[in-house]
Scaffold this motif. Structure first.
Motif, PDB file in Angstrom:
ATOM      1  N   ARG A 340       0.394  -1.070   0.280  1.00  0.00           N
ATOM      2  CA  ARG A 340       0.153   0.330  -0.001  1.00  0.00           C
ATOM      3  C   ARG A 340       0.893   1.599   0.394  1.00  0.00           C
ATOM      4  O   ARG A 340       0.692   2.560  -0.609  1.00  0.00           O
ATOM      5  CB  ARG A 340      -1.218   0.153   1.244  1.00  0.00           C
ATOM      6  N   LEU A 341       1.742   1.259   0.422  1.00  0.00           N
ATOM      7  CA  LEU A 341       2.552   2.343   0.602  1.00  0.00           C
ATOM      8  C   LEU A 341       3.406   2.442  -0.416  1.00  0.00           C
ATOM      9  O   LEU A 341       4.148   4.062  -1.698  1.00  0.00           O
ATOM     10  CB  LEU A 341       3.792   2.137   1.977  1.00  0.00           C
ATOM     11  N   VAL A 342       3.738   1.733  -1.209  1.00  0.00           N
ATOM     12  CA  VAL A 342       4.475   1.673  -2.429  1.00  0.00           C
ATOM     13  C   VAL A 342       3.473   1.896  -3.469  1.00  0.00           C
ATOM     14  O   VAL A 342       3.956   3.363  -4.529  1.00  0.00           O
ATOM     15  CB  VAL A 342       5.033   0.347  -3.288  1.00  0.00           C
ATOM     16  N   ALA A 343       2.250   1.750  -3.467  1.00  0.00           N
ATOM     17  CA  ALA A 343       1.332   2.533  -4.249  1.00  0.00           C
ATOM     18  C   ALA A 343       0.850   3.779  -3.836  1.00  0.00           C
ATOM     19  O   ALA A 343       0.670   4.677  -4.892  1.00  0.00           O
ATOM     20  CB  ALA A 343      -0.084   1.492  -4.538  1.00  0.00           C
ATOM     21  N   ASP A 344       0.862   4.420  -2.800  1.00  0.00           N
ATOM     22  CA  ASP A 344       0.548   5.730  -2.675  1.00  0.00           C
ATOM     23  C   ASP A 344       1.608   6.648  -2.795  1.00  0.00           C
ATOM     24  O   ASP A 344       1.313   7.481  -3.437  1.00  0.00           O
ATOM     25  CB  ASP A 344       0.306   5.360  -1.196  1.00  0.00           C
ATOM     26  N   ALA A 345       2.849   5.774  -2.935  1.00  0.00           N
ATOM     27  CA  ALA A 345       4.159   6.424  -3.147  1.00  0.00           C
ATOM     28  C   ALA A 345       4.020   6.720  -4.932  1.00  0.00           C
ATOM     29  O   ALA A 345       4.086   8.129  -5.210  1.00  0.00           O
ATOM     30  CB  ALA A 345       5.190   5.790  -3.073  1.00  0.00           C
ATOM     31  N   ARG A 346       3.264   5.898  -5.118  1.00  0.00           N
ATOM     32  CA  ARG A 346       3.511   5.681  -6.898  1.00  0.00           C
ATOM     33  C   ARG A 346       2.789   6.830  -7.372  1.00  0.00           C
ATOM     34  O   ARG A 346       2.419   7.887  -7.958  1.00  0.00           O
ATOM     35  CB  ARG A 346       3.332   4.678  -7.345  1.00  0.00           C
ATOM     36  N   GLU A 347       1.092   6.502  -6.469  1.00  0.00           N
ATOM     37  CA  GLU A 347       0.267   7.565  -6.963  1.00  0.00           C
ATOM     38  C   GLU A 347       0.247   9.021  -6.607  1.00  0.00           C
ATOM     39  O   GLU A 347       0.033  10.753  -7.155  1.00  0.00           O
ATOM     40  CB  GLU A 347      -0.951   7.523  -5.910  1.00  0.00           C
ATOM     41  N   ALA A 348       1.600   9.461  -5.456  1.00  0.00           N
ATOM     42  CA  ALA A 348       1.422  10.610  -4.819  1.00  0.00           C
ATOM     43  C   ALA A 348       2.478  11.604  -6.411  1.00  0.00           C
ATOM     44  O   ALA A 348       2.554  12.686  -6.293  1.00  0.00           O
ATOM     45  CB  ALA A 348       2.107  11.007  -3.720  1.00  0.00           C
ATOM     46  N   GLY A 349       3.555  10.309  -7.017  1.00  0.00           N
ATOM     47  CA  GLY A 349       4.323  10.792  -8.117  1.00  0.00           C
ATOM     48  C   GLY A 349       3.941  11.345  -8.798  1.00  0.00           C
ATOM     49  O   GLY A 349       3.803  12.299  -9.990  1.00  0.00           O
ATOM     50  N   ARG A 350       2.655  10.697  -9.287  1.00  0.00           N
ATOM     51  CA  ARG A 350       2.061   9.821 -10.813  1.00  0.00           C
ATOM     52  C   ARG A 350       1.379  12.059 -10.700  1.00  0.00           C
ATOM     53  O   ARG A 350       0.834  13.031 -11.509  1.00  0.00           O
ATOM     54  CB  ARG A 350       1.324   9.540 -11.004  1.00  0.00           C
ATOM     55  N   ARG A 351       0.715  12.338  -9.768  1.00  0.00           N
ATOM     56  CA  ARG A 351       0.121  13.485  -9.464  1.00  0.00           C
ATOM     57  C   ARG A 351       0.780  14.713  -8.939  1.00  0.00           C
ATOM     58  O   ARG A 351       0.536  15.798  -9.980  1.00  0.00           O
ATOM     59  CB  ARG A 351      -1.152  13.414  -8.306  1.00  0.00           C
ATOM     60  N   GLU A 352       1.954  14.623  -8.637  1.00  0.00           N
ATOM     61  CA  GLU A 352       2.782  15.792  -8.905  1.00  0.00           C
ATOM     62  C   GLU A 352       3.202  15.923 -10.054  1.00  0.00           C
ATOM     63  O   GLU A 352       3.078  17.061 -10.389  1.00  0.00           O
ATOM     64  CB  GLU A 352       4.306  15.503  -7.830  1.00  0.00           C
ATOM     65  N   ALA A 353       3.898  14.446 -10.930  1.00  0.00           N
ATOM     66  CA  ALA A 353       3.937  15.391 -12.290  1.00  0.00           C
ATOM     67  C   ALA A 353       2.738  16.002 -13.446  1.00  0.00           C
ATOM     68  O   ALA A 353       3.158  15.855 -13.780  1.00  0.00           O
ATOM     69  CB  ALA A 353       4.617  13.796 -13.422  1.00  0.00           C
ATOM     70  N   LEU A 354       1.418  15.096 -12.821  1.00  0.00           N
ATOM     71  CA  LEU A 354       0.470  15.683 -13.642  1.00  0.00           C
ATOM     72  C   LEU A 354       0.527  17.445 -13.193  1.00  0.00           C
ATOM     73  O   LEU A 354       0.156  18.304 -14.042  1.00  0.00           O
ATOM     74  CB  LEU A 354      -0.977  15.382 -13.778  1.00  0.00           C
ATOM     75  N   ASP A 355       0.607  17.793 -11.645  1.00  0.00           N
ATOM     76  CA  ASP A 355       0.638  19.136 -11.681  1.00  0.00           C
ATOM     77  C   ASP A 355       1.350  19.818 -12.263  1.00  0.00           C
ATOM     78  O   ASP A 355       1.456  21.463 -12.358  1.00  0.00           O
ATOM     79  CB  ASP A 355       1.193  19.108 -10.225  1.00  0.00           C
TER      80      ASP A 355
END
Length: 357
Positions: A340-355
């Motif tokens: 879950r932590l890895v998935a959350d980190a990936r999701e957070a990185g994807r959102r930062e890239a989109l922003d």
């Protein structure tokens, strides 16, 4: 004279201080004239004899036909320094759990060979003297073949006073009178046995088997018996005979008169709990035949089956299984958490890239 059983040590001499509570063998009796005398130290012996005196025997053994009779003698030796009047009694006999011979107490009525003996009621013996007392054994015409036990004894009686009551106390010394009635001899022995498994709660150590049984003389002659059991190919001798089914420790062999029984016990160590355990138990017996030689008796045998359940080992396995399961569940939970932590980190990185676009 042939022996019907292996000889046991005989009670030859008694030294008794005739006061309450100092008697080896006692029975409550009404006070008699002799009991009114002051307390004195009485020491005496009783033994088989012929008409002239003691003859070296420790017991009397007779072989008679139904309806026949025989005359024997007992010698009463007064070892004290006072003249003593001894009561002479006969009674049915039996063997105790330790194999020693005893007679029924005076207050208990005899129904067997004790009633076959006729003897004088009393004898007065001077200090240091020996008196020879004849007695007759009359076998009833309808007596059954086999061995019949009785005893004769010389006794003294004293009185004891307590709580306002006067109690007669009898002390006696005697010997056995064994009569074998001629006819068909049928030696036989029977066995009933059971067992239990005693768990060792240390799962790395085996438990033990405890086998108990009752041996009964079902024939008409006296027997000498021994018990044995087999475990793992080893022969184990009975750890003891006892007077009843409690299994209390006693001698490793036993003598049994007709109709008597003894409890026996076996302890079988180092038995692993692997389910049902079969223990063959056997009782071997010997008797004395008509010609005086030992006669082997058909052994009594029984197989005792005991369930030895591996409860400590099962408890250990369950504990180990719970530990393994706990470790596996913990590992699974940790792996899920990391996922879950890895998935959350990936999701957070994807959102930062989109922003940033």
């Amino acid at each position: 004279m042939r022996r019907f059983l292996p000889r046991r040590p005989a009670v030859a001499v008694a030294s008794v201080l005739v006061v309450a509570g100092a008697l080896a063998t006692s029975a409550a009796s009404p006070p008699s004239a002799s009991a009114e005398e002051p307390a004195l130290s009485v020491t005496w012996s009783v033994s088989p004899a012929d008409a002239t005196g003691p003859d070296g025997r420790s017991r009397v053994e007779l072989e008679l036909d139904p309806g026949a009779s025989a005359t024997e003698h007992l010698a009463v030796h007064n070892l004290g320094d006072e003249e003593v009047t001894f009561a002479i009694t006969a009674a049915d006999g039996y063997l105790t759990s330790t194999g020693r011979f005893n007679m029924l107490p005076s207050g208990q009525e005899s129904v067997g060979a004790g009633t076959w003996i006729s003897v004088a009621d009393s004898v007065t013996v001077a200090p240091g003297a020996t008196s020879i007392v004849p007695f007759t054994v009359d076998v009833p015409a309808d007596a059954t073949p086999g061995d019949h036990a009785a005893g004769v004894a010389a006794s003294v009686l004293s009185t004891s006073t307590g709580d306002g009551a006067r109690v007669g106390v009898e002390s006696r010394v005697g010997f056995r009178v064994m009569t074998r009635v001629n006819g068909e001899l049928a030696p036989a022995v029977a066995l009933a046995a059971e067992g239990r498994y005693v768990i060792s709660w240390n799962p790395l150590q085996p438990g033990r088997l405890e086998v108990t049984g009752v041996v009964r003389n079902t024939g008409n002659v006296a027997l000498a018996v021994t018990g044995s059991a087999e475990s793992g190919g080893d022969r184990i001798t009975a750890t003891g005979f006892a007077a009843d089914a409690s299994g209390a420790a006693g001698p490793a062999s036993a003598d049994l008169l007709p109709g008597e029984e003894r409890a026996l016990a076996f302890a079988i160590p180092a038995v692993w709990p692997l389910g049902p355990v079969s223990v063959p138990v056997a009782v071997e017996a010997t008797a004395v035949g008509p010609d005086g030689s030992e006669v082997a008796v058909q052994p009594a045998a029984e197989t005792v089956v005991v369930w030895a359940l591996p409860l400590p080992q099962l408890v250990l396995l369950v504990a180990l299984a719970l530990i393994v399961l706990g470790l596996a569940l913990g590992r699974r939970r940790r792996a899920a958490t990391v996922g879950r932590l890895v998935a959350d980190a990936r999701e957070a990185g994807r959102r930062e890239a989109l922003d940033g676009v």
